[in-house]
Scaffold this motif. Structure first.
Motif, mmCIF file in Angstrom:
data_model
loop_
_atom_site.group_PDB
_atom_site.id
_atom_site.type_symbol
_atom_site.label_atom_id
_atom_site.label_comp_id
_atom_site.label_asym_id
_atom_site.label_seq_id
_atom_site.Cartn_x
_atom_site.Cartn_y
_atom_site.Cartn_z
ATOM 1 N N UNK A 251 -14.547 26.819 7.380
ATOM 2 C CA UNK A 251 -13.945 26.226 6.187
ATOM 3 C C UNK A 251 -13.042 27.224 5.472
ATOM 4 N N UNK A 252 -11.994 26.695 4.831
ATOM 5 C CA UNK A 252 -11.152 27.489 3.949
ATOM 6 C C UNK A 252 -11.329 26.941 2.536
ATOM 7 N N UNK A 253 -11.176 27.828 1.563
ATOM 8 C CA UNK A 253 -11.233 27.440 0.158
ATOM 9 C C UNK A 253 -9.800 27.379 -0.353
ATOM 10 N N UNK A 254 -9.372 26.190 -0.764
ATOM 11 C CA UNK A 254 -8.025 25.991 -1.303
ATOM 12 C C UNK A 254 -8.147 25.448 -2.726
ATOM 13 N N UNK A 255 -7.084 25.577 -3.484
ATOM 14 C CA UNK A 255 -7.071 25.089 -4.863
ATOM 15 C C UNK A 255 -5.971 24.050 -4.990
#
Length: 140
Positions: free
Chosen positions: A64-68
């Protein structure tokens, strides 16, 4: 001349001191594993949009990647994106007791930061805003 590197099975250009950036190539997964999270982000993502990456998590259920998105820090499957710019050297790697691996800015490891950010606590929002500004400035 620098050669292409492979990250998550994708050939990418060298970092050149930039942070990781991804582009949305799909908004949901076909036939996701039963334990995957956020496998359908149709309401949050638009194909072609690009995002700075604020963290990475390797779990048994997926990568998973954390994006805003301007409102939420979203943990999204990496396979929804193609990598535009590769990883940043300024993050910390941690292997948790459950053998999950996270690659995050140090701020995300502070006690209750992610939970308080999700609850829109003003201190965590300001700390994230400062981090966001720092990362965005490296793209200018």
């Amino acid at each position: 001349m620098r050669t292409l590197k492979t990250v998550f099975g994708q050939n990418i250009k060298p970092n050149l001191n930039r942070d990781m950036k991804v582009e949305c190539i799909r908004t949901s997964l076909d036939n996701p594993p039963l334990d995957s999270i956020n496998h359908n982000l149709d309401e949050y993502l638009t194909i072609g949009d690009s995002f700075l990456v604020y963290g990475i998590r390797f779990a048994e259920s997926g990568r998973y990647v954390y994006i805003y998105d301007g409102n939420h820090l979203i943990e999204a499957p990496i396979s929804l994106f193609k990598i535009i710019h590769d990883l940043t050297p300024k993050w910390k790697i941690k292997i948790w007791e459950n053998m999950e691996i996270t690659f995050w800015p140090e701020l995300f490891y502070e006690s209750d930061f992610l939970e308080n950010f999700a609850e829109r606590e003003s201190e965590e929002r300001q700390l994230f805003s400062d981090l966001q500004l720092e990362i965005e400035e490296r793209f200018d």
